[in-house]
Motif scaffolding. Structure first.
Motif, short mmCIF file in Angstrom:
data_model
loop_
_atom_site.label_atom_id
_atom_site.label_comp_id
_atom_site.label_asym_id
_atom_site.label_seq_id
_atom_site.Cartn_x
_atom_site.Cartn_y
_atom_site.Cartn_z
N GLU A 191 31.95 6.42 -3.87
CA GLU A 191 30.87 5.56 -4.32
C GLU A 191 31.42 4.73 -5.47
O GLU A 191 32.11 5.26 -6.34
CB GLU A 191 29.67 6.36 -4.80
N VAL A 192 31.13 3.45 -5.43
CA VAL A 192 31.58 2.54 -6.48
C VAL A 192 30.35 1.89 -7.09
O VAL A 192 29.55 1.26 -6.38
CB VAL A 192 32.52 1.45 -5.93
N VAL A 193 30.20 2.03 -8.40
CA VAL A 193 29.09 1.40 -9.12
C VAL A 193 29.67 0.20 -9.88
O VAL A 193 30.60 0.35 -10.67
CB VAL A 193 28.41 2.38 -10.09
N VAL A 194 29.11 -0.97 -9.62
CA VAL A 194 29.49 -2.19 -10.34
C VAL A 194 28.40 -2.44 -11.37
O VAL A 194 27.21 -2.51 -11.03
CB VAL A 194 29.61 -3.40 -9.39
N SER A 195 28.81 -2.57 -12.62
CA SER A 195 27.84 -2.80 -13.70
C SER A 195 28.30 -3.92 -14.61
O SER A 195 29.48 -4.29 -14.63
CB SER A 195 27.62 -1.51 -14.50
N ASP A 196 27.34 -4.47 -15.37
CA ASP A 196 27.66 -5.52 -16.32
C ASP A 196 27.97 -4.89 -17.67
O ASP A 196 28.00 -3.67 -17.83
CB ASP A 196 26.55 -6.56 -16.40
N GLU A 197 28.20 -5.74 -18.68
CA GLU A 197 28.58 -5.26 -20.00
C GLU A 197 27.50 -4.40 -20.67
O GLU A 197 27.81 -3.54 -21.49
CB GLU A 197 28.92 -6.45 -20.90
N ALA A 198 26.25 -4.60 -20.31
CA ALA A 198 25.15 -3.81 -20.87
C ALA A 198 25.01 -2.47 -20.16
O ALA A 198 24.19 -1.65 -20.55
CB ALA A 198 23.85 -4.60 -20.78
#
Length: 140
Positions: A117-124
């Motif tokens: 599983e790969v979670v892509v998140s922003d800086e926040a």
């Protein structure tokens, strides 16, 4: 007799080197930030070249970021891993200048297959996308 502690060789050096020198990732601007056993992180700072005609990051750029983390994590055991299937769910858009981070974690390691599983998140830390993939490992 003097006892000298020898540092443990970097067991992920080869895959780190190969993933860090991927020509496509280099062209897109993706960097390998970290790698471990069944784990990898990649980053991408969104710029104008990553935008679609709506002015938001192209789904292909976000997918490629997640796929690069998936590839590094799935090959981190030293065995060649080949993608069997992948899917991605887009949850939010990012802005130009945002640095996106993809964290791939192994969720299953079987005989000749593994799942990630790969979670892509922003800086926040807000989730931008969730990617899932399975690989085949013929050498196991």
């Amino acid at each position: 007799m003097m006892c000298v502690h020898m540092p443990k060789p970097d067991e992920h050096a080869e895959i780190r080197d190969r993933a860090s020198n991927d020509p496509f990732c280099d062209r897109v601007g993706i960097e390998l930030a970290d790698i471990g056993e069944g784990y990898a992180e990649t980053t991408l700072t969104v710029d104008e070249r990553h935008l679609n005609f709506h002015g938001t990051p192209h789904g292909g750029a976000v997918y490629t970021l997640a796929d690069a983390a998936f590839a590094a994590a799935s090959n981190s055991h030293g065995d060649a891993a080949f993608a069997l299937e992948t899917n991605i769910s887009y949850l939010a858009a990012a802005e130009v200048g945002d640095t996106l981070r993809a964290v791939a974690e192994e969720t299953h390691l079987g005989g000749r297959t593994a799942e990630y599983e790969v979670v892509v998140s922003d800086e926040a830390g807000d989730r931008v996308a969730t990617f899932r993939g399975r690989v085949y490992k013929p050498g196991r």
